[in-house]
Motif scaffolding. Structure first.
Motif, PDB file in Angstrom:
ATOM      1  N   CYS A  92       0.816  -1.211   0.000  1.00 38.37           N
ATOM      2  CA  CYS A  92       0.000   0.000   0.000  1.00 38.37           C
ATOM      3  C   CYS A  92       0.851   1.263   0.000  1.00 38.37           C
ATOM      4  O   CYS A  92       0.476   2.285   0.581  1.00 38.37           O
ATOM      5  CB  CYS A  92      -0.971   0.025   1.185  1.00 38.37           C
ATOM      6  SG  CYS A  92      -2.168  -1.333   1.105  1.00 38.37           S
ATOM      7  N   ASN A  93       2.023   1.201  -0.639  1.00 36.92           N
ATOM      8  CA  ASN A  93       2.821   2.406  -0.818  1.00 36.92           C
ATOM      9  C   ASN A  93       3.528   2.346  -2.158  1.00 36.92           C
ATOM     10  O   ASN A  93       3.570   1.303  -2.810  1.00 36.92           O
ATOM     11  CB  ASN A  93       3.810   2.611   0.339  1.00 36.92           C
ATOM     12  CG  ASN A  93       4.824   1.484   0.458  1.00 36.92           C
ATOM     13  OD1 ASN A  93       5.385   1.007  -0.525  1.00 36.92           O
ATOM     14  ND2 ASN A  93       5.065   1.047   1.687  1.00 36.92           N
ATOM     15  N   TYR A  94       4.057   3.482  -2.550  1.00 29.15           N
ATOM     16  CA  TYR A  94       4.713   3.627  -3.846  1.00 29.15           C
ATOM     17  C   TYR A  94       6.066   4.281  -3.654  1.00 29.15           C
ATOM     18  O   TYR A  94       6.201   5.228  -2.877  1.00 29.15           O
ATOM     19  CB  TYR A  94       3.830   4.496  -4.762  1.00 29.15           C
ATOM     20  CG  TYR A  94       4.602   5.238  -5.839  1.00 29.15           C
ATOM     21  CD1 TYR A  94       4.961   4.611  -7.037  1.00 29.15           C
ATOM     22  CD2 TYR A  94       4.973   6.572  -5.657  1.00 29.15           C
ATOM     23  CE1 TYR A  94       5.673   5.305  -8.013  1.00 29.15           C
ATOM     24  CE2 TYR A  94       5.680   7.264  -6.626  1.00 29.15           C
ATOM     25  CZ  TYR A  94       6.026   6.627  -7.803  1.00 29.15           C
ATOM     26  OH  TYR A  94       6.738   7.305  -8.762  1.00 29.15           O
ATOM     27  N   HIS A 156      -4.576   2.282 -11.209  1.00 32.87           N
ATOM     28  CA  HIS A 156      -3.414   2.431 -12.086  1.00 32.87           C
ATOM     29  C   HIS A 156      -2.127   2.466 -11.256  1.00 32.87           C
ATOM     30  O   HIS A 156      -1.036   2.523 -11.819  1.00 32.87           O
ATOM     31  CB  HIS A 156      -3.544   3.676 -12.962  1.00 32.87           C
ATOM     32  CG  HIS A 156      -4.344   3.429 -14.200  1.00 32.87           C
ATOM     33  ND1 HIS A 156      -3.800   3.411 -15.458  1.00 32.87           N
ATOM     34  CD2 HIS A 156      -5.656   3.141 -14.360  1.00 32.87           C
ATOM     35  CE1 HIS A 156      -4.748   3.145 -16.343  1.00 32.87           C
ATOM     36  NE2 HIS A 156      -5.891   2.979 -15.690  1.00 32.87           N
ATOM     37  N   VAL A 157      -2.283   2.447  -9.939  1.00 34.51           N
ATOM     38  CA  VAL A 157      -1.146   2.274  -9.031  1.00 34.51           C
ATOM     39  C   VAL A 157      -1.507   1.136  -8.069  1.00 34.51           C
ATOM     40  O   VAL A 157      -1.431   1.267  -6.857  1.00 34.51           O
ATOM     41  CB  VAL A 157      -0.815   3.575  -8.278  1.00 34.51           C
ATOM     42  CG1 VAL A 157       0.567   3.482  -7.629  1.00 34.51           C
ATOM     43  CG2 VAL A 157      -0.860   4.785  -9.203  1.00 34.51           C
ATOM     44  N   SER A 240      -2.914   7.490  -4.887  1.00 32.56           N
ATOM     45  CA  SER A 240      -3.704   6.484  -5.583  1.00 32.56           C
ATOM     46  C   SER A 240      -3.567   5.102  -4.955  1.00 32.56           C
ATOM     47  O   SER A 240      -4.572   4.403  -4.754  1.00 32.56           O
ATOM     48  CB  SER A 240      -3.318   6.428  -7.069  1.00 32.56           C
ATOM     49  OG  SER A 240      -3.954   7.455  -7.802  1.00 32.56           O
ATOM     50  N   VAL A 241      -2.355   4.669  -4.637  1.00 32.16           N
ATOM     51  CA  VAL A 241      -2.216   3.327  -4.064  1.00 32.16           C
ATOM     52  C   VAL A 241      -2.844   3.271  -2.680  1.00 32.16           C
ATOM     53  O   VAL A 241      -3.414   2.237  -2.275  1.00 32.16           O
ATOM     54  CB  VAL A 241      -0.745   2.862  -4.049  1.00 32.16           C
ATOM     55  CG1 VAL A 241       0.097   3.636  -3.040  1.00 32.16           C
ATOM     56  CG2 VAL A 241      -0.664   1.361  -3.793  1.00 32.16           C
ATOM     57  N   SER A 242      -2.797   4.378  -1.947  1.00 34.12           N
ATOM     58  CA  SER A 242      -3.469   4.418  -0.653  1.00 34.12           C
ATOM     59  C   SER A 242      -4.982   4.268  -0.814  1.00 34.12           C
ATOM     60  O   SER A 242      -5.636   3.505  -0.085  1.00 34.12           O
ATOM     61  CB  SER A 242      -3.142   5.736   0.068  1.00 34.12           C
ATOM     62  OG  SER A 242      -3.838   5.827   1.297  1.00 34.12           O
TER      63      SER A 242
END
Length: 298
Positions: A92-94, A156-157, A240-242
């Motif tokens: 859940c992170n980028y 998309h992430v 977004s990923v969050s």
């Protein structure tokens, strides 16, 4: 530049795609909404530069070509990896250095890398009068507008293991589909039909009203770019990923049916991401085409 050589086929693709069903990316409607919102916040300098660069087929409307990068994937196969980022499952992170690569491991080939690349192409010409005119700036503009939209779509992430929800098969009410497609397209489609009289323009206007009213105090934060950079896609990807973890993946297990509870609780997320994408696209274009940087005539 709209009628420049090498761009004749863009108009053909835009015409032909109207005959084709099936939509990629945010969905044609989502990308159209992002760019329509952005158009309302462009400076005079940015409006002039955008109109100069748009292909003739767009008739001066940026939103008309915002789905173009999805429509030419079969022509530009190299561009497919540029629409998304795959992140480690359940983290859940980028992180750019860890995550921005394609399936072959080539670095910088992801949506945030693409945003940086096409911003740099435009900036190198518009902010440097001594620049050699070496890029197709029309394509750079269309790619940039599209990819800023894409990075705001939470899946998309998404996760590497399910390809951003593409392999998670669920039902959207009675229709079998995958989770990614629901976020690209079906939440927006359902909203337009249910709340906006089957007219996308009404949905866009409602989002614009929220920007003016409920979200007006957040605009400076949305537009902000650290260290006076021209574009800063990394925070958008992290958001977004969050959101993917908190909303997209939650309660969407394979085989489940997603109905009113999922739709009504996720729609505000989608609408806010469309708004943020539009505001940030406008802010980026405004910085690229700021009056102090005028492109030297080629």
């Amino acid at each position: 530049m709209g009628g420049g050589s090498g761009l004749w086929w863009v108009g053909r693709v835009l015409v032909l795609v109207q005959l084709v069903t099936g939509i990629l990316g945010w969905g044609k409607e989502g990308h159209y909404a992002v760019c329509k919102i952005a158009e309302e916040y462009l400076t005079e300098d940015a409006v002039a530069a955008v109109k100069e660069l748009l292909p003739d087929s767009a008739e001066g409307d940026l939103a008309a070509v915002c789905s173009w990068p999805d429509e030419i994937r079969f022509h530009y196969r190299w561009s497919s990896a540029l629409h998304y980022i795959d992140t480690p499952d359940f983290k859940c992170n980028y992180q750019y250095c860890r995550d921005c690569h394609d399936s072959a491991g080539l670095k910088d080939r992801c949506v945030t890398g693409a945003i940086l690349n096409y911003t740099n192409q435009l900036t190198s010409v518009y902010q440097n009068s001594n620049s050699v005119f070496q890029y197709n700036l029309t394509e750079a503009l269309m790619f940039l507008a599209h990819f800023i939209g894409d990075v705001h779509q939470p899946l998309h992430v998404g996760f590497t293991g399910d390809l951003g929800g593409n392999t998670i098969m669920v039902h959207w009410y009675r229709r079998k589909t995958n989770l990614h497609h629901i976020w690209d397209d079906m939440i927006i489609d359902s909203a337009v039909k249910t709340f906006y009289g089957s007219d996308l323009a009404n949905m866009i206007q409602a989002i614009q009203n929220n920007i003016t009213d409920d979200w007006s105090n957040q605009l400076p934060l949305w537009e902000y770019c650290q260290n006076n950079r021209t574009v800063c896609p990394d925070p958008y990807a992290s958001e977004s990923v969050s959101l993917a973890c908190k909303f997209a993946y939650k309660n969407a297990t394979p085989g489940s049916t997603l109905g009113d509870d999922y739709f009504l609780s996720r729609l505000p997320i989608v609408e806010k991401r469309l708004a943020q994408g539009g505001i940030r696209l406008a802010a980026t274009l405004n910085r690229i085409f700021a009056s102090q940087g005028k492109r030297a005539k080629a």
